[in-house]
Write an enzyme that holds these catalytic residues in place. Structure first.
Site, short mmCIF file in Angstrom:
data_model
loop_
_atom_site.label_atom_id
_atom_site.label_comp_id
_atom_site.label_asym_id
_atom_site.label_seq_id
_atom_site.Cartn_x
_atom_site.Cartn_y
_atom_site.Cartn_z
N GLU A 76 0.82 -1.00 0.25
CA GLU A 76 0.22 0.51 -0.08
C GLU A 76 1.41 0.94 -0.02
O GLU A 76 1.69 0.69 0.78
CB GLU A 76 -0.56 -0.49 1.43
CG GLU A 76 -1.76 1.56 0.76
CD GLU A 76 -2.72 1.18 2.99
OE1 GLU A 76 -3.10 1.70 2.80
OE2 GLU A 76 -2.61 0.46 3.39
N ARG A 311 5.23 -13.17 9.34
CA ARG A 311 6.12 -12.30 9.33
C ARG A 311 8.06 -11.96 9.37
O ARG A 311 8.04 -12.70 10.61
CB ARG A 311 5.69 -10.76 9.38
CG ARG A 311 5.39 -11.29 11.37
CD ARG A 311 3.75 -9.78 12.26
NE ARG A 311 5.02 -8.31 10.56
CZ ARG A 311 4.23 -6.82 11.55
NH1 ARG A 311 2.98 -7.12 12.02
NH2 ARG A 311 5.12 -6.25 11.42
N LYS A 321 4.12 0.71 10.00
CA LYS A 321 3.91 2.68 9.30
C LYS A 321 4.12 3.34 9.95
O LYS A 321 4.38 4.69 9.44
CB LYS A 321 3.74 2.52 7.73
CG LYS A 321 4.10 1.10 7.10
CD LYS A 321 3.84 1.68 5.60
CE LYS A 321 3.68 0.53 4.54
NZ LYS A 321 2.94 0.47 3.43
#
Length: 612
Positions: A76, A311, A321
């Site tokens: 994104e 992850r 983020k």
């Protein structure tokens, strides 16, 4: 960091270009086993379009090559990529490369308020710098979710027409209260029984901008009592009167990520949709949506399958983020490319190479197990990569003047003795060795302040009265004393040269010493700014367990020194890497370094401490 610091079209420098993959096979993992099984079974050979393809078949028409897989990296564009994204990039592009397939770079740009073209450009630059490309078989596989907004809207109307979606006008608080929890089933919305005609009309009003933000959402009609809370009528569309970086004000409703992502995979004919474990509970909805769209002939079969892996959790690092953006916006760091940041642009400015990051990602492997990776593993990969490619140089970070008191008597006033050392002592045998570094030794040189002490502790091998050491690449010297200021601070060290002991001459071994110290000549040394970077946080898991990461910032994460470096560094270019002997690996800052104002960043220290 501004977009001017990155280019969407220019790859990294020649020094940074990713090396070809070694011929040895990569380590196996569960994803490779799945892919190899699917290819062996010819799973994709019978791919077909279930109905009229319309605008949904423009990426891959006809049967898929049974020997070709399709993966994707779907960031994104709401920030710069970080080391966790690097793992996903290496995984998805690496699998496509190793199995003769295609990896798509796709922007999930469905949230207009947080996205920006600067981030799009930065992501493109980061993926290319890491050594990967999205061109394959004569096609550029660069895609945007926003390109599919028309199809997504049509898919949403199809779900409404099939009684599988409805417009809900509860407040967010009401929906949250009716959702239930793991112990309590949810409660149906009072709008859940609306007719198809009512839902279509209301959804079209949403699209035409007749309703304000937050007034309604489109929800899937699945099961409010499902033990998987993600299946309790998840939201598909929300109202956002906001400008989109690509579509402007054309849309005022935007798809939710969980709705958009499966559709994007399907339209791009992705075979293996690889994501992190937090999306595992979303997989049933992923399958539910694609099953219904395939039944209606809107997408091709076989449908994409989602697979999850653990992850990257790296110690001393925050990868949210939102939190990284807070560090930037509040000025705690100097931008997204601050060398203390775990962003790819930050790591690049710190001195990391694409090869080092790829090596790190390969070493940590791919599993389904949640675990923490020590930051030292990332540092070790960089050391291993730079060991045989970073030229050596001497630098004095905290200078103290050393005067060779018998120099004039031995060589004459003003004499400068030429010296040299290899630029790359361990150069690969299949490459020509670079020319040696050349510099001069005179009466006055700079040494590290902690290379001298009047009262040496046990085991100290460097300069103290009556002790002998070698000036690396030069002569053996014997310390004779020092000069102090009014405060007792040592301002100058004195020593005498032992003649006929210069390195590389027959007399070099005539005097045995226990240490050689680095130095830079006063006559030809170059002033430089040196930035010593350390970990940004003092806690190994700064955002785990509800901790306030802002309370765990390391006040010593950056120290700026005025150093003296050897003359070979006069020609250093921005982004060139070096090993400063004794200190570690450094890089000429890619933004601020100039010949007139040299700036070197500490990339990583040496593996073992130097001396005592």
């Amino acid at each position: 960091m501004s977009s001017s610091h990155s280019s969407a079209n220019a790859p990294g420098s020649a020094q940074d270009a990713a090396a070809p993959r070694p011929p040895s096979p990569p380590p196996s993992n569960f994803l490779r086993q799945i892919i190899e099984h699917d290819l062996a079974q010819g799973k994709f050979a019978q791919a077909r379009w279930g109905g009229s393809p319309g605008d949904a078949a423009h990426h891959a028409t006809g049967p898929l090559d049974p020997a070709r897989i399709r993966t994707r990296f779907p960031p994104e564009p709401n920030g710069y990529l970080h080391i966790g994204h690097a793992k996903s990039i290496c995984l998805n592009f690496g699998l496509a490369r190793d199995y003769g397939g295609v990896c798509h770079l796709r922007f999930d740009d469905t949230n207009p308020e947080k996205e920006d073209q600067e981030y799009v450009d930065g992501i493109i630059d980061a993926v290319r710098w890491l050594g990967f490309d999205w061109h394959a078989f004569g096609t550029e596989h660069l895609y945007y979710a926003s390109s599919y907004f028309d199809f997504m809207y049509r898919a949403a109307e199809y779900l409404i027409e099939q009684g599988l979606a409805y417009v809900d006008e509860q407040t967010p608080e009401e929906m949250r209260a009716r959702r239930g929890d793991f112990a309590t089933p949810g409660v149906d919305s009072p709008y859940r029984t609306r007719s198809v005609a009512e839902n279509l009309a209301r959804f079209r009003q949403m699209k035409e901008g007749e309703l304000p933000d937050g007034a309604a959402v489109l929800r899937a009609r699945i099961d409010m009592a499902s033990p998987n809370i993600n299946l309790r009528d998840p939201a598909l569309y929300r109202i956002k009167h906001a400008a989109h970086h690509a579509t402007g004000m054309r849309w005022c409703i935007y798809p939710m990520y969980t709705f958009a992502h499966p559709i994007e995979d399907a339209l791009e004919r992705i075979t293996h949709s690889i994501c992190t474990l937090e999306f595992e509970d979303q997989r049933p909805f992923y399958d539910w949506l694609l099953d219904h769209l395939a039944a209606g002939g809107l997408i091709a079969t076989p449908q994409p399958r989602q697979y999850e892996f653990a992850r990257l959790n790296l110690t001393y690092v925050v990868t949210s983020k939102r939190k990284l953006k807070h560090l930037v916006d509040t000025g705690i760091v100097q931008g997204w490319d601050d060398p203390r940041m775990p962003t790819i642009v930050g790591l690049r400015r710190r001195g990391y190479t694409p090869e080092a990051i790829q090596l790190f990602c390969e070493r940590i492997g791919v599993t389904k197990d949640y675990s923490w990776i020590e930051y030292s593993a990332l540092e070790g990969a960089l050391r291993d990569d730079l060991e045989h490619k970073a030229p050596r140089a001497m630098a004095v970070l905290e200078p103290l003047k050393l005067v060779l008191t018998n120099w004039d008597d031995l060589f004459g006033a003003g004499h400068l003795e030429p010296c040299e050392l290899p630029a790359l002592p361990h150069a690969p045998q299949d490459q020509p060795a670079p020319p040696p570094r050349r510099f001069t030794l005179g009466k006055e040189v700079w040494i590290e302040r902690d290379d001298f002490t009047e009262l040496p502790p046990k085991g100290y091998k460097r300069l103290f009265p009556s002790n002998r050491v070698r000036l690396k690449g030069g002569f053996v010297i014997e310390c004779t004393g020092c000069v102090k200021d009014a405060n007792g601070q040592v301002t100058e060290v004195h020593a005498s040269v032992l003649p006929d002991t210069k390195s590389g001459t027959p007399g070099a071994d005539s005097v045995k010493v226990k240490a050689a110290i680095t130095w830079v000549g006063v006559a030809d040394g170059i002033s430089a700014e040196v930035r010593l970077y350390d970990r940004l946080f003092t806690d190994a898991q700064p955002d785990a367990g509800g901790k306030d990461f802002l309370q765990l910032l390391n006040p010593q994460s950056l120290r700026v020194l005025q150093a003296i470096v050897e003359p070979s560094l006069a020609t250093a270019r921005a982004d060139d890497k070096f090993q400063f002997e004794r200190h570690g690996y450094f890089v000429a800052d890619r933004v601020e370094h100039t010949p007139q104002h040299p700036v070197f960043n500490l990339a990583v220290g040496l593996k073992d401490s130097w001396g005592k």
